[in-house]
Scaffold this motif. Structure first.
Motif, mmCIF file in Angstrom:
data_model
loop_
_atom_site.group_PDB
_atom_site.id
_atom_site.type_symbol
_atom_site.label_atom_id
_atom_site.label_comp_id
_atom_site.label_asym_id
_atom_site.label_seq_id
_atom_site.Cartn_x
_atom_site.Cartn_y
_atom_site.Cartn_z
ATOM 1 N N THR A 216 7.792 -1.009 2.025
ATOM 2 C CA THR A 216 8.080 0.247 2.728
ATOM 3 C C THR A 216 7.452 1.402 1.970
ATOM 4 O O THR A 216 7.370 1.367 0.737
ATOM 5 C CB THR A 216 9.600 0.471 2.804
ATOM 6 N N GLY A 217 7.020 2.406 2.698
ATOM 7 C CA GLY A 217 6.505 3.611 2.062
ATOM 8 C C GLY A 217 6.664 4.785 3.007
ATOM 9 O O GLY A 217 7.105 4.618 4.146
ATOM 10 N N ASN A 218 6.339 5.975 2.528
ATOM 11 C CA ASN A 218 6.450 7.128 3.407
ATOM 12 C C ASN A 218 5.416 8.175 3.049
ATOM 13 O O ASN A 218 4.818 8.155 1.972
ATOM 14 C CB ASN A 218 7.864 7.725 3.354
ATOM 15 N N LYS A 219 5.210 9.087 3.975
ATOM 16 C CA LYS A 219 4.351 10.247 3.735
ATOM 17 C C LYS A 219 5.162 11.497 4.085
ATOM 18 O O LYS A 219 5.802 11.542 5.154
ATOM 19 C CB LYS A 219 3.083 10.190 4.601
ATOM 20 N N MET A 220 5.166 12.428 3.191
ATOM 21 C CA MET A 220 5.818 13.725 3.397
ATOM 22 C C MET A 220 7.323 13.605 3.599
ATOM 23 O O MET A 220 7.950 14.542 4.099
ATOM 24 C CB MET A 220 5.195 14.476 4.601
ATOM 25 N N THR A 222 8.822 12.338 5.856
ATOM 26 C CA THR A 222 9.157 12.381 7.284
ATOM 27 C C THR A 222 8.591 11.174 8.027
ATOM 28 O O THR A 222 9.105 10.799 9.079
ATOM 29 C CB THR A 222 8.594 13.645 7.964
ATOM 30 N N ASN A 223 7.556 10.600 7.500
ATOM 31 C CA ASN A 223 6.879 9.476 8.164
ATOM 32 C C ASN A 223 7.064 8.223 7.326
ATOM 33 O O ASN A 223 6.585 8.148 6.198
ATOM 34 C CB ASN A 223 5.382 9.781 8.326
ATOM 35 N N PHE A 225 6.800 3.997 6.868
ATOM 36 C CA PHE A 225 5.974 2.870 7.288
ATOM 37 C C PHE A 225 6.577 1.578 6.752
ATOM 38 O O PHE A 225 6.941 1.484 5.572
ATOM 39 C CB PHE A 225 4.542 3.047 6.777
ATOM 40 N N ARG A 227 5.922 -2.502 6.464
ATOM 41 C CA ARG A 227 4.772 -3.427 6.490
ATOM 42 C C ARG A 227 5.243 -4.816 6.105
ATOM 43 O O ARG A 227 6.061 -4.977 5.189
ATOM 44 C CB ARG A 227 3.734 -2.923 5.496
ATOM 45 N N PHE A 242 -1.496 -8.498 8.071
ATOM 46 C CA PHE A 242 -0.213 -7.787 8.054
ATOM 47 C C PHE A 242 0.146 -7.269 9.435
ATOM 48 O O PHE A 242 -0.710 -7.149 10.321
ATOM 49 C CB PHE A 242 -0.276 -6.612 7.061
ATOM 50 N N GLN A 244 2.521 -3.913 10.795
ATOM 51 C CA GLN A 244 3.065 -2.677 10.238
ATOM 52 C C GLN A 244 3.435 -1.719 11.352
ATOM 53 O O GLN A 244 2.737 -1.668 12.389
ATOM 54 C CB GLN A 244 2.000 -2.029 9.348
ATOM 55 N N SER A 255 2.459 4.827 14.431
ATOM 56 C CA SER A 255 1.353 3.882 14.568
ATOM 57 C C SER A 255 1.900 2.473 14.426
ATOM 58 O O SER A 255 3.008 2.263 13.918
ATOM 59 C CB SER A 255 0.277 4.144 13.512
ATOM 60 N N ARG B 101 -2.422 4.878 1.817
ATOM 61 C CA ARG B 101 -0.985 5.053 2.028
ATOM 62 C C ARG B 101 -0.418 6.265 1.313
ATOM 63 O O ARG B 101 0.712 6.658 1.574
ATOM 64 C CB ARG B 101 -0.243 3.787 1.564
ATOM 65 N N THR B 105 -2.301 13.132 3.845
ATOM 66 C CA THR B 105 -1.200 13.640 4.662
ATOM 67 C C THR B 105 -1.638 14.698 5.665
ATOM 68 O O THR B 105 -0.816 15.252 6.385
ATOM 69 C CB THR B 105 -0.091 14.228 3.769
ATOM 70 N N ASN B 128 -1.913 11.419 8.360
ATOM 71 C CA ASN B 128 -0.474 11.347 8.065
ATOM 72 C C ASN B 128 0.241 10.283 8.894
ATOM 73 O O ASN B 128 1.357 9.896 8.569
ATOM 74 C CB ASN B 128 0.162 12.720 8.315
ATOM 75 N N SER B 129 -0.418 9.822 9.974
ATOM 76 C CA SER B 129 0.217 8.844 10.844
ATOM 77 C C SER B 129 -0.245 7.419 10.592
ATOM 78 O O SER B 129 0.207 6.495 11.267
ATOM 79 C CB SER B 129 -0.054 9.200 12.322
ATOM 80 N N TYR B 130 -1.151 7.253 9.651
ATOM 81 C CA TYR B 130 -1.651 5.925 9.305
ATOM 82 C C TYR B 130 -1.369 5.638 7.833
ATOM 83 O O TYR B 130 -1.226 6.555 7.023
ATOM 84 C CB TYR B 130 -3.148 5.821 9.601
ATOM 85 N N TYR B 131 -1.348 4.354 7.489
ATOM 86 C CA TYR B 131 -0.875 3.948 6.150
ATOM 87 C C TYR B 131 -1.649 2.705 5.758
ATOM 88 O O TYR B 131 -1.432 1.622 6.328
ATOM 89 C CB TYR B 131 0.624 3.659 6.286
#
Lengths: 262, 170
Positions: A216-220, A222-223, A225, A227, A242, A244, A255, B101, B105, B128-131
């Motif tokens: 698991t991970g996140n950006k900001m 708020t998002n 992910f 996998r 994978f 995700q 996504s 990842r 952002t 920011n929507s892809y990882y």
């Protein structure tokens, strides 16, 4: 013996064959002037035209600079070349794509996928309007051609062999276009998103997640992910295949990627 | 570091990992690294940041460099990078960008493909929507010659633009 009758007997079948040949739309031309007719021949012809137009433009040297200082062709030349490329690109892709009627399966699958509640707020209550965009090398397997579709502000890669979704997410857009907006209000905790992700992936990828390695991970913040990697299956570049999915903390799908069967 | 060429699945299939060294033999897939002879970056060095063990080569593929680069997005342009894609002249190619990842952002990463001499194809990617994913930047581009990515995102220096590998498939 009726000489005249014999000639008639020989000529009549030949005449019938000739009429049938012409009626079928074939042209009778010499080998030197063979007409272009197959998709590959059309693609080759239009690509050659594009190639020559590029070579001519380079030799004329009709350049300007854009607002970032890059040397670019002057607008009129650029517009003409863009038109040539679009036409040639369509012809090139026509040599790769399956008949339009066969794409309905992909369109139906995309509509089914986007009917999920986590996406529904975006594409509306009606069945998503799906537009075919391209056929080309898969982003995850260059030995496989896949199809690309636009649905709303998203771009979808579809495996033509089974109409399954390979990747779904915000489409690249022109600099002047609006980017897709997401709900990032804090409505879901991480555990809720994890459960949501597991259910979404299990339903769409139809895989047993317990056999895969999760991360698991996140950006900001708020998002998020989620996998799952298959250590027993490698993609062409040597990394594990994978599946995700990404969700915002507002519960919206960011996504989705499924390279497990690509 | 040398170019890494892998032959996979037998005949007539190869991936060329292009960072430094001699120019590549024709490959079905060419992955252009964010360093080496095919990559140039511009702008004040203090605005370039490196994150080790991230990005495509950092922890996904077994290649180099084992890091990604990033800078803050804003306006006007300060930092940008160019990947030369010289092995696809006069060919049709599909174009993918790798979105790491971390530290990618921005919702408006501004890429520009130069094709057919001096033609531009501009697009932005919502990083920011892809990882750790490949994102199709452009299908079916002819005579694709280079890719550049700048920091002009108009996001007031609150988001990060990730610079990592570019993949060209012919």
């Amino acid at each position: 013996m009726n000489k005249k009758g014999s000639k008639t007997k020989v000529l009549l079948p030949a005449a019938i064959i000739m009429v049938a040949f012409l009626a079928a739309g074939y042209s009778i031309v010499s080998a030197a002037n063979r007409q272009v007719s197959t998709p590959q021949e059309i693609a080759n012809s239009l690509t050659e035209r594009l190639h020559q137009a590029i070579a001519d433009a380079e030799s004329k040297g009709d350049y300007t600079t854009d607002n970032q200082g890059r040397k670019v062709f002057a607008p009129e030349t650029a517009t003409q070349l863009q038109a040539f490329q679009e036409e040639a690109a369509k012809a090139h892709m026509a040599t790769l794509e399956r008949p339009a009627a066969e794409r309905q399966g992909a369109i139906s699958r995309i509509q089914e996928f986007t009917s999920d509640q986590s996406i529904k707020g975006f594409v509306g209550d009606q069945a998503a309007s799906v537009a075919y965009a391209a056929t080309g090398k898969s982003s995850y397997n260059s030995k496989l051609n896949t199809e690309f579709y636009r649905v709303g502000q998203d771009y979808v890669e579809v495996d033509m062999r089974n109409n399954e979704i390979v990747q779904f997410g915000p489409a690249p857009v022109k600099p002047s276009e609006e980017t897709k907006k997401f709900d990032t209000a804090a409505k879901f905790g991480i555990a809720d998103l994890q459960a949501k992700a597991s259910e979404f992936v299990a339903r769409n990828a139809k895989v047993d997640l317990s056999a895969l390695k999760a991360s698991t991970g996140n950006k900001m913040d708020t998002n998020y992910f989620f996998r799952w990697e298959d250590p027993n299956k490698m993609l062409e570049d040597g990394r594990p295949a994978f599946v995700q999915v990404g969700f915002t903390i507002g519960g919206e799908l960011l996504s989705y990627t499924n390279s497990l069967s690509i | 570091m040398n170019k890494i060429t892998k032959a996979l699945f037998g005949v007539a299939f190869s991936i060329a990992m292009l960072s430094a060294g001699a120019s590549a033999a024709k490959a079905d897939v060419s992955i252009y690294a964010n360093n080496g002879d095919y990559y140039s970056e511009y702008g004040p060095s203090q605005y370039w940041h490196t994150t080790s063990n991230e990005g495509y080569c950092g922890h996904i593929g077994s290649c180099s460099p084992a890091y990604m680069k990033w800078t803050y997005g804003g306006d006007p342009m300060s930092n940008y990078a160019i990947w030369d894609n010289p092995d696809n002249n006069w060919m049709w190619a599909d174009h993918d960008v790798f979105v790491p990842r971390v530290n990618a952002t921005t919702v408006r990463a501004p890429y520009c493909i130069m094709w057919g001499g001096a033609n531009e194809y501009n697009f932005t990617v919502d990083q920011n929507s892809y990882y750790d994913s490949w994102v199709r930047g452009a299908p079916a581009q002819y005579d694709l010659r280079s890719t550049d990515l700048s920091d002009v995102t108009y996001e007031n220096f609150t988001r990060r633009v990730g610079f990592d590998e570019i993949k060209i498939s012919i």
